[in-house]
Scaffold this motif. Structure first.
Motif, PDB file in Angstrom:
ATOM      1  N   VAL A  22      34.917  33.443 -30.239  1.00 13.16           N
ATOM      2  CA  VAL A  22      33.519  33.722 -30.551  1.00 13.16           C
ATOM      3  C   VAL A  22      32.638  32.801 -29.721  1.00 13.16           C
ATOM      4  N   VAL A  24      28.591  31.379 -29.088  1.00 16.54           N
ATOM      5  CA  VAL A  24      27.245  31.239 -29.636  1.00 16.54           C
ATOM      6  C   VAL A  24      26.256  31.492 -28.515  1.00 16.54           C
ATOM      7  N   ILE A  26      21.882  32.605 -27.533  1.00 14.64           N
ATOM      8  CA  ILE A  26      20.484  32.704 -27.954  1.00 14.64           C
ATOM      9  C   ILE A  26      19.904  33.954 -27.306  1.00 14.64           C
ATOM     10  N   ILE A 115      19.763  33.217 -33.011  1.00 13.71           N
ATOM     11  CA  ILE A 115      21.106  32.718 -32.734  1.00 13.71           C
ATOM     12  C   ILE A 115      22.072  33.860 -32.995  1.00 13.71           C
ATOM     13  N   LEU A 117      26.241  35.297 -32.589  1.00 16.50           N
ATOM     14  CA  LEU A 117      27.650  35.033 -32.339  1.00 16.50           C
ATOM     15  C   LEU A 117      28.232  36.280 -31.705  1.00 16.50           C
ATOM     16  N   ARG A 118      28.837  36.125 -30.549  1.00 16.98           N
ATOM     17  CA  ARG A 118      29.522  37.264 -29.937  1.00 16.98           C
ATOM     18  C   ARG A 118      30.899  37.351 -30.579  1.00 16.98           C
ATOM     19  N   TYR A 125      27.707  41.717 -31.925  1.00 15.05           N
ATOM     20  CA  TYR A 125      27.035  40.433 -31.970  1.00 15.05           C
ATOM     21  C   TYR A 125      26.453  40.256 -33.369  1.00 15.05           C
ATOM     22  N   LEU A 128      22.659  35.610 -36.565  1.00 14.35           N
ATOM     23  CA  LEU A 128      22.732  34.638 -37.663  1.00 14.35           C
ATOM     24  C   LEU A 128      21.382  34.277 -38.250  1.00 14.35           C
TER      25      LEU A 128
END
Length: 136
Positions: A22, A24, A26, A115, A117-118, A125, A128
Motif C-alpha cells: 500500500v 500513501v 496526496i 490523503i 492509500l493505494r 484508492y 482517508l
C-alpha cells in the motif's frame, strides 16, 4: 518471438505492480459531483476507483441528548376583540431530551487536499481524510 517477449515483459511488470505494498499519496479534489481526484498531472481518479471513508462523506448519526436550551426572552402577539396585543416579555428555556438525528457534513469539496492509500495492485484508492482542514 517478439510477441512472446512482450507478453513475458507485461506479465513481469504486472507481477511487480501487484506485489507493491500500500502506498500513501496526496491528491486534490478537482470535481465534487461527480467526484474526481487529481494525483499528479497524468492521473485523475474517478469515483469507480475510490473507496470513501466516513471521514470524507456526509452521514447522519443518532445521539442521545439530555439538557436544556439556552434561556431566551421573547413576547407573543395575539388578537383580542379585534385588537392586536402583545404579552409581556418572558424568559424561559426548554428541555431537550431523547435520541436525536444529527448530520455530519464531511463531503469533499473542490480544492480539498486528501490523503489516499493505494490498495495493493493500484486499482483502488482509499480516501482517508482531508489534509489540514482542506488546505495544503
Amino acid at each position: 518471438m517478439s510477441e512472446l517477449l512482450q507478453l513475458i515483459k507485461q506479465a513481469a511488470m504486472e507481477q511487480v505492480e501487484s506485489s507493491k505494498p500500500v502506498a500513501v499519496m496526496i491528491g486534490k479534489v478537482v470535481s465534487a459531483a461527480p467526484l474526481e481526484i487529481q494525483l499528479d498531472q497524468k492521473l485523475r481518479l474517478t469515483e469507480e476507483f475510490l473507496v470513501l471513508t466516513k471521514a470524507v462523506v456526509d452521514y447522519s448519526i443518532n445521539m442521545t441528548v439530555d439538557h436544556t436550551t439556552e434561556s431566551h426572552t421573547h413576547s407573543h402577539s395575539y388578537q383580542d376583540d379585534s385588537t392586536s396585543r402583545t404579552t409581556q416579555p418572558h424568559t424561559h428555556n426548554h428541555a431537550y431530551v431523547g435520541t436525536k438525528s444529527f448530520t455530519i457534513h464531511n463531503k469533499l469539496k473542490v480544492d480539498d487536499h486528501v490523503i489516499l492509500l493505494r490498495v495493493q495492485g493500484g486499482q483502488e484508492y482509499i480516501v482517508l481524510d482531508v489534509v489540514g482542514g482542506g488546505i495544503l
